[in-house]
Design a protein around this motif. Structure first.
Motif, PDB file in Angstrom:
ATOM      1  N   ARG A 101       0.833  -1.208   0.000  1.00 24.79           N
ATOM      2  CA  ARG A 101       0.000   0.000   0.000  1.00 24.79           C
ATOM      3  C   ARG A 101       0.864   1.253   0.000  1.00 24.79           C
ATOM      4  N   ARG A 102       1.927   1.265   0.817  1.00 26.72           N
ATOM      5  CA  ARG A 102       2.812   2.433   0.871  1.00 26.72           C
ATOM      6  C   ARG A 102       3.541   2.642  -0.445  1.00 26.72           C
ATOM      7  N   LYS A 103       3.960   1.566  -1.096  1.00 33.13           N
ATOM      8  CA  LYS A 103       4.633   1.696  -2.391  1.00 33.13           C
ATOM      9  C   LYS A 103       3.672   2.245  -3.437  1.00 33.13           C
ATOM     10  N   ALA A 104       2.431   1.774  -3.420  1.00 30.23           N
ATOM     11  CA  ALA A 104       1.437   2.277  -4.367  1.00 30.23           C
ATOM     12  C   ALA A 104       1.183   3.761  -4.131  1.00 30.23           C
ATOM     13  N   GLN A 105       1.096   4.168  -2.874  1.00 31.46           N
ATOM     14  CA  GLN A 105       0.889   5.578  -2.560  1.00 31.46           C
ATOM     15  C   GLN A 105       2.069   6.420  -3.027  1.00 31.46           C
ATOM     16  N   ALA A 106       3.269   5.924  -2.835  1.00 32.08           N
ATOM     17  CA  ALA A 106       4.463   6.657  -3.266  1.00 32.08           C
ATOM     18  C   ALA A 106       4.493   6.780  -4.786  1.00 32.08           C
ATOM     19  N   ARG A 107       4.104   5.723  -5.489  1.00 33.02           N
ATOM     20  CA  ARG A 107       4.056   5.798  -6.956  1.00 33.02           C
ATOM     21  C   ARG A 107       3.032   6.823  -7.412  1.00 33.02           C
ATOM     22  N   GLU A 108       1.880   6.867  -6.751  1.00 34.62           N
ATOM     23  CA  GLU A 108       0.849   7.841  -7.109  1.00 34.62           C
ATOM     24  C   GLU A 108       1.341   9.266  -6.864  1.00 34.62           C
ATOM     25  N   ARG A 109       2.016   9.478  -5.728  1.00 28.50           N
ATOM     26  CA  ARG A 109       2.526  10.811  -5.420  1.00 28.50           C
ATOM     27  C   ARG A 109       3.587  11.243  -6.420  1.00 28.50           C
ATOM     28  N   SER A 110       4.459  10.330  -6.807  1.00 25.25           N
ATOM     29  CA  SER A 110       5.523  10.697  -7.737  1.00 25.25           C
ATOM     30  C   SER A 110       4.974  10.877  -9.147  1.00 25.25           C
ATOM     31  N   ALA A 111       3.881  10.210  -9.472  1.00 25.41           N
ATOM     32  CA  ALA A 111       3.290  10.333 -10.798  1.00 25.41           C
ATOM     33  C   ALA A 111       2.569  11.673 -10.957  1.00 25.41           C
ATOM     34  N   SER A 112       1.966  12.152  -9.887  1.00 20.95           N
ATOM     35  CA  SER A 112       1.270  13.436  -9.964  1.00 20.95           C
ATOM     36  C   SER A 112       2.234  14.525  -9.527  1.00 20.95           C
ATOM     37  N   VAL A 113       2.560  15.414 -10.434  1.00 20.86           N
ATOM     38  CA  VAL A 113       3.493  16.498 -10.139  1.00 20.86           C
ATOM     39  C   VAL A 113       2.715  17.647  -9.529  1.00 20.86           C
ATOM     40  N   ASP A 114       3.216  18.155  -8.437  1.00 22.66           N
ATOM     41  CA  ASP A 114       2.582  19.280  -7.763  1.00 22.66           C
ATOM     42  C   ASP A 114       2.960  20.561  -8.504  1.00 22.66           C
ATOM     43  N   PRO A 115       2.002  21.233  -9.130  1.00 27.18           N
ATOM     44  CA  PRO A 115       2.323  22.421  -9.918  1.00 27.18           C
ATOM     45  C   PRO A 115       2.805  23.606  -9.082  1.00 27.18           C
ATOM     46  N   SER A 116       2.631  23.563  -7.769  1.00 23.49           N
ATOM     47  CA  SER A 116       3.054  24.691  -6.944  1.00 23.49           C
ATOM     48  C   SER A 116       4.527  24.597  -6.553  1.00 23.49           C
ATOM     49  N   GLN A 117       5.217  23.546  -6.999  1.00 25.91           N
ATOM     50  CA  GLN A 117       6.625  23.407  -6.651  1.00 25.91           C
ATOM     51  C   GLN A 117       7.470  23.277  -7.906  1.00 25.91           C
ATOM     52  N   ASN A 118       8.670  23.843  -7.846  1.00 29.49           N
ATOM     53  CA  ASN A 118       9.622  23.713  -8.935  1.00 29.49           C
ATOM     54  C   ASN A 118      10.298  22.355  -8.847  1.00 29.49           C
ATOM     55  N   GLU A 119      11.155  22.057  -9.825  1.00 30.10           N
ATOM     56  CA  GLU A 119      11.857  20.779  -9.834  1.00 30.10           C
ATOM     57  C   GLU A 119      12.741  20.603  -8.613  1.00 30.10           C
ATOM     58  N   ASP A 120      13.305  21.685  -8.101  1.00 29.81           N
ATOM     59  CA  ASP A 120      14.195  21.577  -6.945  1.00 29.81           C
ATOM     60  C   ASP A 120      13.426  21.534  -5.618  1.00 29.81           C
ATOM     61  N   GLY A 121      12.098  21.549  -5.664  1.00 28.40           N
ATOM     62  CA  GLY A 121      11.288  21.449  -4.461  1.00 28.40           C
ATOM     63  C   GLY A 121      10.935  22.773  -3.841  1.00 28.40           C
ATOM     64  N   SER A 122      11.483  23.876  -4.389  1.00 29.72           N
ATOM     65  CA  SER A 122      11.148  25.177  -3.825  1.00 29.72           C
ATOM     66  C   SER A 122       9.781  25.620  -4.336  1.00 29.72           C
ATOM     67  N   LEU A 123       9.141  26.460  -3.569  1.00 33.57           N
ATOM     68  CA  LEU A 123       7.829  26.939  -3.963  1.00 33.57           C
ATOM     69  C   LEU A 123       7.928  27.902  -5.135  1.00 33.57           C
ATOM     70  N   ASN A 124       6.959  27.807  -6.003  1.00 31.41           N
ATOM     71  CA  ASN A 124       6.886  28.697  -7.153  1.00 31.41           C
ATOM     72  C   ASN A 124       6.147  29.948  -6.702  1.00 31.41           C
TER      73      ASN A 124
END
Length: 62
Positions: free
Chosen positions: A30-53
Motif C-alpha cells: 500500500r505504501r509503495k502504491a501511494q508513493a508511486r501515485e505521489r511521484s506520478a502526480s506532479v505538484d504544480p506549486s513546486q519547482n523541480e528543486d522542491g522550492s515553492l513557485n
C-alpha cells in the motif's frame, strides 16, 4: 502436559508471526502504491528543486 503447552505456544507464535508477516507485506504494498501515485502526480506549486513557485509576487520583492 508441558509438551502439549509447548506445542500450543509454538503454534500460536507461528500463527501470529504469519499474520504479522502478511500485514506488513500488505502495508508495504500500500505504501509503495501511494508513493508511486505521489511521484506520478506532479505538484504544480513546486519547482523541480522542491522550492515553492512564487511567481510574480516573488519577483516583486527583489
Amino acid at each position: 502436559m508441558a509438551d502439549q503447552n509447548d506445542k500450543t505456544t509454538r503454534q500460536d507464535r507461528t500463527s501470529r508471526d504469519d499474520r504479522l508477516k502478511s500485514a506488513l507485506r500488505e502495508n508495504l504494498k500500500r505504501r509503495k502504491a501511494q508513493a508511486r501515485e505521489r511521484s506520478a502526480s506532479v505538484d504544480p506549486s513546486q519547482n523541480e528543486d522542491g522550492s515553492l513557485n512564487e511567481g510574480a509576487a516573488g519577483e516583486a520583492g527583489k
